[in-house]
Write an enzyme that holds these catalytic residues in place. Structure first.
Site, PDB file in Angstrom:
ATOM      1  N   ILE A 218       0.820  -1.211   0.000  1.00  0.00           N
ATOM      2  CA  ILE A 218       0.000   0.000   0.000  1.00  0.00           C
ATOM      3  C   ILE A 218       0.854   1.261   0.000  1.00  0.00           C
ATOM      4  O   ILE A 218       0.358   2.357  -0.244  1.00  0.00           O
ATOM      5  CB  ILE A 218      -0.973  -0.024   1.196  1.00  0.00           C
ATOM      6  CG1 ILE A 218      -1.814  -1.307   1.170  1.00  0.00           C
ATOM      7  CG2 ILE A 218      -1.892   1.184   1.217  1.00  0.00           C
ATOM      8  CD1 ILE A 218      -2.616  -1.518  -0.107  1.00  0.00           C
TER       9      ILE A 218
ATOM     10  N   ASP B 129      -4.112   8.054  -2.355  1.00  0.00           N
ATOM     11  CA  ASP B 129      -4.811   7.463  -1.211  1.00  0.00           C
ATOM     12  C   ASP B 129      -5.975   8.324  -0.747  1.00  0.00           C
ATOM     13  O   ASP B 129      -5.830   9.534  -0.585  1.00  0.00           O
ATOM     14  CB  ASP B 129      -3.837   7.311  -0.034  1.00  0.00           C
ATOM     15  CG  ASP B 129      -2.722   6.314  -0.335  1.00  0.00           C
ATOM     16  OD1 ASP B 129      -2.990   5.327  -1.037  1.00  0.00           O
ATOM     17  OD2 ASP B 129      -1.595   6.532   0.146  1.00  0.00           O
TER      18      ASP B 129
ATOM     19  N   CYS C 183      -9.199   2.853   3.473  1.00  0.00           N
ATOM     20  CA  CYS C 183      -8.766   2.109   4.658  1.00  0.00           C
ATOM     21  C   CYS C 183      -9.840   1.325   5.381  1.00  0.00           C
ATOM     22  O   CYS C 183      -9.717   1.131   6.567  1.00  0.00           O
ATOM     23  CB  CYS C 183      -8.230   3.090   5.677  1.00  0.00           C
ATOM     24  SG  CYS C 183      -6.489   3.323   5.558  1.00  0.00           S
TER      25      CYS C 183
ATOM     26  N   HIS D 139      -2.775  -4.647  11.155  1.00  0.00           N
ATOM     27  CA  HIS D 139      -3.041  -3.969  12.417  1.00  0.00           C
ATOM     28  C   HIS D 139      -2.413  -4.662  13.611  1.00  0.00           C
ATOM     29  O   HIS D 139      -2.482  -4.145  14.722  1.00  0.00           O
ATOM     30  CB  HIS D 139      -4.543  -3.791  12.622  1.00  0.00           C
ATOM     31  CG  HIS D 139      -5.171  -2.983  11.523  1.00  0.00           C
ATOM     32  ND1 HIS D 139      -5.596  -3.554  10.345  1.00  0.00           N
ATOM     33  CD2 HIS D 139      -5.388  -1.659  11.392  1.00  0.00           C
ATOM     34  CE1 HIS D 139      -6.081  -2.612   9.551  1.00  0.00           C
ATOM     35  NE2 HIS D 139      -5.953  -1.446  10.155  1.00  0.00           N
TER      36      HIS D 139
ATOM     37  N   CYS E  60      -3.280  -2.315   4.465  1.00  0.00           N
ATOM     38  CA  CYS E  60      -2.920  -0.893   4.603  1.00  0.00           C
ATOM     39  C   CYS E  60      -1.400  -0.789   4.577  1.00  0.00           C
ATOM     40  O   CYS E  60      -0.704  -1.787   4.359  1.00  0.00           O
ATOM     41  CB  CYS E  60      -3.501  -0.350   5.921  1.00  0.00           C
ATOM     42  SG  CYS E  60      -3.495   1.455   6.007  1.00  0.00           S
TER      43      CYS E  60
HETATM   44  N1  GLN Z   1       0.198   5.018   1.325  1.00  0.00           N
HETATM   45  C1  GLN Z   1      -0.138   5.095   2.726  1.00  0.00           C
HETATM   46  C2  GLN Z   1       0.713   4.110   3.504  1.00  0.00           C
HETATM   47  O1  GLN Z   1       0.967   3.059   3.027  1.00  0.00           O
HETATM   48  C3  GLN Z   1      -1.579   4.803   2.979  1.00  0.00           C
HETATM   49  C4  GLN Z   1      -1.923   4.851   4.455  1.00  0.00           C
HETATM   50  C5  GLN Z   1      -3.388   4.922   4.757  1.00  0.00           C
HETATM   51  O2  GLN Z   1      -4.219   4.651   3.942  1.00  0.00           O
HETATM   52  N2  GLN Z   1      -3.745   5.278   5.955  1.00  0.00           N
HETATM   53  O3  GLN Z   1       1.121   4.360   4.597  1.00  0.00           O
HETATM   54 ZN    ZN Z   2      -5.081   2.165   4.703  1.00  0.00          ZN
END
Ligand code: GLN
Ligand code: ZN
Length: 777
Positions: free
Chosen positions: A449, A617, A661, A712, A744
């Protein structure tokens, strides 16, 4: 004013993290075992004492319940869970004292997942979601509430405990694992109300004259049931609570939205005061005109929430006063209050030393908001003429703000003014699919991500650079070597589409705010996000533009190191707005378009530098969704529109990704479709891919990456686990559309677990690709 009435100025709650984030330090020291429970409690009590003294110093009355008691070690919803004794059965008998139980629910331990966390109404604050079943025990545990009331009385302050109300508590709860199918937590309202009655009893015995119950569920269309159903539940609950024979007076608060339609009914309840958020909401004009509002509030008090508790601007005192005065003119005993608990704003503008003095003069944080309620209350009791000097001072501030350099820039306004629908539209999906086919991206492509672990070394290097201990060149060199390591690592793991790792970013919004004109960054403007975590939202005060490329050097350096595609990585306009304090002198739509155009230029420059895939994002897209259903369409229109404005300049062969997210897709699936991104990654692992079914049903036609690795927690998900999730997804989504990624970013994770988990992710993708190839033969 009746005896024991609420004094004419109050606030719904005050930041509890401490001016210097003392609470964070104390709680984290306790978690590490550096201090014991006695010391933690001592520090918490000291912080509460400082808060009460400060509120009285700022002008709230020490007597009569004007000072709210809104302390929490971690979260106010979790406090209610403990006060109700509603410990979910899955935690068994947790060892340790009450505080250990509390923190175990919040954070989990080796054997137990913590309570889920989710966003509190339309704010960026997260609460611990209660888990209720038909077996959940309920029993009053008033000890900490009682302790705080007593402690305050010893200091000579009659405080007003602030508690999440029973209806909101249960409507925010989810059914626990041991609940029967179809069970709804709200079905236990009568039993929970009985426990709230016991809490009232104990608070009265401790000497509390007032208590505040927060019932924002009344103004939200995002809780189960419609508004009329919620109001009926509130009527049922407070009719019961009103009957408790020996109890403090009750203030029922309705922050975050518009309670106008419910106010007469709430006034008719057997309680003593009702609060309405008059910043987000409005007054019931018809009921004021026909006298039903006044008769509902005869002998009661109305707290007019006219000082905005969500933003950081000095209040337009004349406008705020006019709203409160309208209530008073209607013949109702009026108290001036804030729209909501001030937990969403920082403590004190005076703590900002480096902030531009002119900007500072426009701002009001929590302490200044308290002063503003006190000024307005003086106007109500002594007449508007008594506060004419304060009115005039604000007039000057507002005029200064309107005319200050940078607030309105003609060239920027001309550009947003000239935006047409064509600027928000890309080539058709088919054209893009063909053009992007040339990229040669495999089915079930693996990627991440964006962020890689933010290690201690990265944070130390950034801190040294900020303190001036290392120069820009050295810091740059450090970041480049970080990027090289992350790129190499991803190649070794076998990922298909790479990222540069975001080591240069302290925060995904602040980083952009620091590089765009129109924003300022505070030194001490901390706001609790959850538990001991706080963020420092930037202040968007002027017209936004991009003085120079922001991310291009990092992304193109990363791309130069590998034959794989490296994604350019930007934060979208909606999220930049959601996680900043935004200007209140123009529509969010206008502000979003300015940010969008700056990002559009950044994408142009990334593409110019050879980047083929750009991810924008938007994790906050759902969070800003208004609580009022009838305001949602307008929101989705401008939010989706700003994303499209940011991305639609990209040629068909450029692949636009977005990341969201969360997995609660139902309410915004059309919006996600509207973003028109080529690929969307979303959270899905914890909900076991629930989202792929609605996506399949919806006939979603573009790329989608439902997370198979829950980032998480430090747990390493096995190959088998990730393969299973991916199979579920593959059963609903064609392989060409399916991407394989974590839920994430990885910035909060450590390297060992990240490498293990990503290696398993790549293996899972291979396994599922192999299986579908066999099926095809
Ligand atoms: N590109 C961001 C990351 O990887 C996205 C984080 C998010 O969506 N909160 O940290
Ligand atoms: Zn995220």
């Amino acid at each position: 004013m009746t005896a024991h009435a609420l004094p004419t100025a109050t606030i719904l709650g005050y930041p509890r993290i401490g001016r210097d984030r003392e609470l964070k330090r104390a709680v984290e020291a306790y978690w590490k075992g550096a201090i014991d429970q006695v010391e933690l409690r001592r520090r918490a009590a000291a912080l509460r004492a400082v808060t009460r003294a400060r509120l009285v110093e700022l002008g709230l009355s020490a007597a009569g319940g004007a000072v709210p008691e809104s302390f929490s070690f971690y979260d106010q919803v979790l406090d209610a869970t403990l006060a109700l004794g509603a410990i979910p059965a899955r935690f068994g008998n947790i060892a340790g004292n009450d505080l250990d139980v509390y923190f175990t629910l919040a954070r989990g331990n080796a054997d137990h997942q913590p309570l889920e966390m989710t966003k509190w109404f339309d704010t960026n604050y997260h609460f611990s979601v209660p888990e209720i079943s038909e077996h959940t025990p309920f029993e009053a545990h008033p000890a900490s509430l009682v302790e705080q009331v007593r402690e305050a009385l010893e200091e000579g302050v009659e405080t007003r405990p602030v508690i999440v109300g029973p209806v909101t508590y249960l409507l925010l709860a989810k059914a626990a694992d041991d609940a029967a199918p179809g069970f709804t937590p709200i079905s236990r309202l009568a039993e929970v109300v009985a426990v709230y009655a016991d809490l009232l009893d104990a608070l009265a015995a401790a000497g509390a004259s007032w208590v505040q119950f927060d019932e924002p569920a009344l103004v939200s269309d995002s809780v189960p049931g419609d508004r009329a159903a919620t109001l009926a539940l509130v009527e049922q609950a407070y009719t019961q609570l009103g009957k408790v024979s020996n109890r403090p007076r009750i203030l029922l608060a309705t922050p975050y939205g518009n309670a106008a339609d419910a106010l007469v009914a709430l006034g008719n309840l057997p309680i003593e005061a009702v609060h309405a958020d008059l910043v987000r909401g409005s007054l019931p004009t018809a009921a004021i005109a026909d006298g039903s509002f006044a008769s509902a509030f005869a002998g009661k008090q109305f707290v007019a929430g006219v000082v905005d508790g969500r933003n950081i601007w000095r209040t337009d005192l004349r406008a705020a006063f006019e709203k409160a005065a309208a209530v008073q003119r209607a013949g109702v005993d009026t108290v001036v209050g804030t729209s909501n608990n001030l937990q969403h704003v920082p403590h004190d503008v005076a703590a900002e030393v480096q902030l531009d003095a002119r900007l500072k003069s426009w701002l009001a944080f929590a302490d200044q908001k308290v002063e503003q309620t006190v000024i307005l209350a003086k106007g109500l009791t002594e007449g508007a003429a008594a506060i004419e000097a304060e009115f005039a001072a604000v007039d000057r501030v507002l005029a200064d703000r309107a005319s200050a350099p940078g607030v309105r820039i003609d060239a920027i306004r001309a550009r947003t003014g000239a935006v047409t629908d064509a600027d928000r539209s890309r080539a058709s999906e088919d054209v893009r699919r063909v053009a992007q086919g040339a990229l040669g991206i495999p089915d079930l492509a693996t990627t991440t991500i964006g962020s890689f672990p933010q290690t201690t070394e990265i944070r130390q290097a950034r801190a040294s650079y900020v303190r001036g201990e290392i120069d820009g060149a050295a810091y740059n060199e450090f970041l480049r070597s970080e990027i090289a390591t992350v790129v190499k690592l991803q190649e070794e793991i076998g990922l298909d589409v790479l990222v540069h790792g975001e080591a240069e970013r302290n925060d995904m919004v602040q980083y952009f705010a620091e590089h765009l004109d129109g924003f300022s960054v505070t030194e001490n403007g901390w706001v609790q996000s959850y538990g001991t975590r706080a963020t420092r939202p930037s202040i968007l005060w002027g017209d936004v533009s991009r003085p120079a490329p922001i991310t291009v050097a990092w992304s193109s350096y990363a791309q130069s190191l590998t034959d794989h595609f490296v994604k350019g990585m930007l934060t979208g306009p909606v999220t930049i707005l959601a996680w900043s304090f935004v200007r209140d002198d123009q529509s969010l739509a206008d502000t979003a378009n300015q940010v969008a155009l700056a990002l559009r230029d950044e994408i142009d420059d990334l593409v110019e530098a050879g980047i083929k895939i750009v991810q924008v994002d938007e994790p906050a897209l759902r969070e800003l969704l208004p609580l009022d259903a009838d305001r949602q369409a307008e929101y989705l229109d401008w939010s989706v529109g700003s994303f499209r404005l940011a991305t639609a300049g990209a040629a068909p062969d450029i692949q636009i990704h977005t990341h969201l997210c969360y997995s609660e897709f139902g309410e915004i699936i059309d919006a996600v479709d509207g973003l028109d991104a080529d690929v969307t990654s979303i959270e899905a692992a914890r909900s076991r891919m629930d989202v792929v079914v609605p996506l399949g049903d919806h006939g979603y036609s573009r790329g989608i990456g439902p997370g198979v690795y829950d980032i998480h927690s430090p747990r390493v998900p096995s190959i088998a686990e990730q393969t299973e999730l991916l199979r579920i997804a593959a059963a609903h989504i064609p392989g060409k559309q399916l991407w394989v990624n974590p839920d994430c970013g990885l910035k909060t994770r450590g390297y060992d677990e990240t490498v293990a988990s990503l290696s398993n992710l790549v293996a899972a993708a291979k396994a599922v690709r192999g299986a579908s190839r066999e099926r095809a033969h």
